[in-house]
Design an enzyme around this catalytic site. Structure first.
Site, short mmCIF file in Angstrom:
data_model
loop_
_atom_site.label_atom_id
_atom_site.label_comp_id
_atom_site.label_asym_id
_atom_site.label_seq_id
_atom_site.Cartn_x
_atom_site.Cartn_y
_atom_site.Cartn_z
N CYS A 158 -1.41 3.83 17.19
CA CYS A 158 -2.59 4.61 16.81
C CYS A 158 -2.58 5.92 17.59
CB CYS A 158 -3.85 3.80 17.14
SG CYS A 158 -5.36 4.77 17.12
N LEU B 178 -13.51 -1.42 -21.28
CA LEU B 178 -12.60 -1.73 -22.38
C LEU B 178 -13.08 -3.00 -23.08
CD1 LEU B 178 -9.99 -0.67 -23.63
CD2 LEU B 178 -8.72 -2.10 -22.02
N CYS C 38 -7.34 2.31 12.60
CA CYS C 38 -6.84 1.48 13.69
C CYS C 38 -7.75 0.27 13.85
CB CYS C 38 -6.79 2.27 14.99
SG CYS C 38 -6.37 1.23 16.40
N TYR D 283 0.82 -1.22 0.00
CA TYR D 283 0.00 0.00 0.00
C TYR D 283 0.85 1.27 0.00
CZ TYR D 283 -4.19 -2.73 0.10
OH TYR D 283 -5.19 -3.59 -0.27
N HIS E 116 -14.68 0.94 -1.00
CA HIS E 116 -13.55 0.10 -0.59
C HIS E 116 -12.47 0.91 0.13
CE1 HIS E 116 -14.61 -3.26 -3.73
NE2 HIS E 116 -15.39 -3.28 -2.68
N GLN F 90 -15.18 1.90 -6.36
CA GLN F 90 -14.45 0.84 -5.67
C GLN F 90 -12.98 1.23 -5.53
OE1 GLN F 90 -15.80 -3.26 -7.34
NE2 GLN F 90 -16.26 -1.75 -8.92
N ASN F 91 -12.61 2.34 -6.16
CA ASN F 91 -11.20 2.73 -6.20
C ASN F 91 -10.79 3.43 -4.92
OD1 ASN F 91 -11.34 1.74 -8.76
ND2 ASN F 91 -11.38 3.74 -9.78
C1 BJW Z 1 -10.75 -0.40 -18.65
C2 BJW Z 1 -9.57 0.18 -19.04
C3 BJW Z 1 -9.69 1.40 -19.69
C4 BJW Z 1 -9.02 -1.64 -18.13
N1 BJW Z 1 -10.91 1.92 -19.89
N2 BJW Z 1 -11.95 0.13 -18.85
C5 BJW Z 1 -19.22 -15.78 -3.70
C6 BJW Z 1 -20.30 -15.06 -4.19
C7 BJW Z 1 -20.52 -13.75 -3.83
C8 BJW Z 1 -19.63 -13.11 -2.99
C9 BJW Z 1 -18.55 -13.82 -2.52
C10 BJW Z 1 -18.34 -15.13 -2.86
N3 BJW Z 1 -17.21 -15.56 -2.25
C11 BJW Z 1 -16.69 -14.53 -1.54
C12 BJW Z 1 -17.50 -13.46 -1.70
C13 BJW Z 1 -17.31 -12.11 -1.13
C14 BJW Z 1 -16.12 -11.37 -1.71
C15 BJW Z 1 -16.06 -11.55 -3.24
O1 BJW Z 1 -16.68 -10.86 -4.01
N4 BJW Z 1 -15.24 -12.47 -3.70
C16 BJW Z 1 -15.14 -12.74 -5.14
C17 BJW Z 1 -13.69 -12.87 -5.52
C18 BJW Z 1 -16.02 -13.91 -5.48
N5 BJW Z 1 -16.39 -9.97 -1.40
C19 BJW Z 1 -16.05 -9.46 -0.23
O2 BJW Z 1 -15.46 -10.11 0.62
C20 BJW Z 1 -16.49 -8.04 0.02
N6 BJW Z 1 -17.22 -7.97 1.25
C21 BJW Z 1 -18.42 -8.57 1.36
O3 BJW Z 1 -18.93 -9.22 0.47
O4 BJW Z 1 -19.02 -8.34 2.59
C22 BJW Z 1 -20.29 -8.98 2.83
C23 BJW Z 1 -21.46 -8.22 2.26
C24 BJW Z 1 -22.62 -8.90 1.96
C25 BJW Z 1 -23.72 -8.22 1.43
C26 BJW Z 1 -23.68 -6.86 1.25
C27 BJW Z 1 -22.53 -6.20 1.57
C28 BJW Z 1 -21.42 -6.88 2.05
C29 BJW Z 1 -15.29 -7.11 0.14
C30 BJW Z 1 -14.56 -6.96 -1.16
C31 BJW Z 1 -13.32 -6.09 -0.97
C32 BJW Z 1 -12.54 -5.95 -2.26
N7 BJW Z 1 -11.30 -5.31 -1.97
C33 BJW Z 1 -10.43 -4.95 -3.08
C34 BJW Z 1 -9.12 -4.34 -2.47
C35 BJW Z 1 -9.42 -2.93 -1.96
C36 BJW Z 1 -8.22 -2.20 -1.56
C37 BJW Z 1 -7.22 -2.05 -2.69
O5 BJW Z 1 -7.47 -1.32 -3.67
O6 BJW Z 1 -6.18 -2.66 -2.59
O7 BJW Z 1 -11.04 -4.00 -3.94
S1 BJW Z 1 -10.07 -6.31 -4.19
C38 BJW Z 1 -10.05 -5.34 -5.66
O8 BJW Z 1 -11.14 -5.73 -6.53
C39 BJW Z 1 -10.35 -3.90 -5.22
C40 BJW Z 1 -11.27 -3.44 -6.31
O9 BJW Z 1 -12.01 -2.33 -5.86
C41 BJW Z 1 -12.09 -4.66 -6.59
C42 BJW Z 1 -12.79 -4.64 -7.92
O10 BJW Z 1 -11.86 -4.61 -8.97
P1 BJW Z 1 -12.20 -3.79 -10.30
O11 BJW Z 1 -12.25 -2.35 -9.99
O12 BJW Z 1 -13.37 -4.38 -10.97
O13 BJW Z 1 -10.86 -4.02 -11.14
P2 BJW Z 1 -10.45 -5.23 -12.11
O14 BJW Z 1 -8.97 -5.19 -12.27
O15 BJW Z 1 -11.03 -6.50 -11.67
O16 BJW Z 1 -11.12 -4.86 -13.49
C43 BJW Z 1 -10.67 -3.76 -14.26
C44 BJW Z 1 -11.67 -3.52 -15.36
O17 BJW Z 1 -11.32 -2.33 -16.03
C45 BJW Z 1 -11.73 -4.63 -16.42
O18 BJW Z 1 -13.10 -4.95 -16.67
C46 BJW Z 1 -11.09 -4.01 -17.66
O19 BJW Z 1 -11.69 -4.43 -18.87
C47 BJW Z 1 -11.38 -2.55 -17.43
N8 BJW Z 1 -10.39 -1.66 -18.03
N9 BJW Z 1 -8.52 -0.69 -18.67
C48 BJW Z 1 -12.02 1.22 -19.45
N10 BJW Z 1 -8.60 2.04 -20.13
#
Ligand code: BJW
Length: 225
Positions: free
Chosen positions: A133, A199, A114, A53, A106, A88-89
């Site tokens: 903290c 994309l 803390c 980070y 996120h 999500q960013n």
């Molecule tokens: C372009 C481009 C250009 C490229 N122009 N486009 C089974 C079923 C359902 C849920 C679960 C399950 N098993 C486990 C879960 C829960 C789990 C989950 O989803 N797991 C999956 C892997 C299955 N989720 C959680 O644990 C979450 N909490 C939760 O569910 O709590 C319970 C709850 C229940 C009900 C309601 C509410 C809550 C927490 C998730 C936390 C994610 N954390 C991260 C890290 C954050 C900190 C950090 O930044 O380091 O968040 S992981 C990472 O992924 C980050 C992102 O925000 C997140 C999403 O990624 P994103 O933004 O989609 O990026 P990419 O790289 O995946 O995609 C990029 C896209 O851009 C692509 O589509 C490209 O095509 C495009 N692109 N260039 C336009 N130029």
């Protein structure tokens, strides 16, 4: 008055030089998710996680918003009170591009949390493991970001907005991470028109009524105009 809910992901910041997670060369190809984005990984190796980070905070500090961030801010300014941006960013490029009231579901790289007392404050540029903290002195300081298995922020508020949405657009997100990946269905159930801007097609592309593909910096301004 209409309600427009926008969900953004890493793809909107890609052209500002910030890496996405799951694309070829994405962050997860270099850092295993379970090591750097889970509470268990942090407990195992806080130095590795803080280092990951710290690097991202340094990159984000010099990144500039691109035409997609600015187009979104323009949409918000042209429709006062109607546009809710949920990102999500963890970068601050929406705000740097002029957007207001952005919901960081996120968390934020620029904030520290803390684990012991839930106090939050502006993170220093470099966070060291074991730093006390400022509120409770516990050595449990971490980046204020949401890891797998943790509850994303402000979900009640987000689901309330989705329930009233007339238009929902998801920009630059792969649709692999929940609950964000389920927002399109929630908005569609509320009667919203749904648009994916990406994309390439996401995992949830079939849930959207309309799609536009290309780099965010060109498709976003086109869509907003
Ligand atoms: C372009 C481009 C250009 C490229 N122009 N486009 C089974 C079923 C359902 C849920 C679960 C399950 N098993 C486990 C879960 C829960 C789990 C989950 O989803 N797991 C999956 C892997 C299955 N989720 C959680 O644990 C979450 N909490 C939760 O569910 O709590 C319970 C709850 C229940 C009900 C309601 C509410 C809550 C927490 C998730 C936390 C994610 N954390 C991260 C890290 C954050 C900190 C950090 O930044 O380091 O968040 S992981 C990472 O992924 C980050 C992102 O925000 C997140 C999403 O990624 P994103 O933004 O989609 O990026 P990419 O790289 O995946 O995609 C990029 C896209 O851009 C692509 O589509 C490209 O095509 C495009 N692109 N260039 C336009 N130029």
């Amino acid at each position: 008055m209409d309600k427009i809910v926008i969900l953004t992901g890493a793809g909107i910041s890609a052209e500002s030089g910030l890496g996405t997670f799951r694309d070829k060369d994405g962050l997860w190809t270099r850092y295993p998710i379970e090591d750097v984005a889970t509470p268990e990984g942090f407990a195992r190796n806080p130095a590795l996680v803080q280092d990951f980070y710290n690097q991202r905070r340094a990159q984000a500090a010099t990144a500039q918003p691109n035409a997609a961030h600015r187009a979104l801010a323009r949409l918000q300014a042209e429709h006062p009170g109607e546009v809710v941006i949920v990102t999500q960013n963890v970068d601050a490029l929406h705000e740097a591009g002029g957007a207001k009231g952005v919901i960081h579901m996120h968390g934020e790289l620029a904030r520290a949390l803390c684990n012991a007392c839930a106090h939050r404050w502006d993170a220093p540029e470099v966070m060291a493991p074991g730093t006390p903290c400022p509120a409770c002195a516990a050595p449990t300081v971490r980046p204020d970001v949401v890891w797998f298995g943790e509850m994303p922020y402000r979900m009640d508020e987000v689901f309330a907005h989705l329930g009233q949405a007339d238009l929902f657009a998801a920009i630059g997100t792969s649709g692999n991470v929940y609950p964000a990946a389920g927002f399109v269905q929630e908005a569609a159930m509320a009667g919203a028109h749904t648009v994916e801007l990406n994309l390439e097609p996401s995992s949830t592309v079939s849930d959207f009524a309309e799609t536009r593909f290309g780099p965010a910096s060109s498709i976003m301004p086109d869509w907003v105009d």
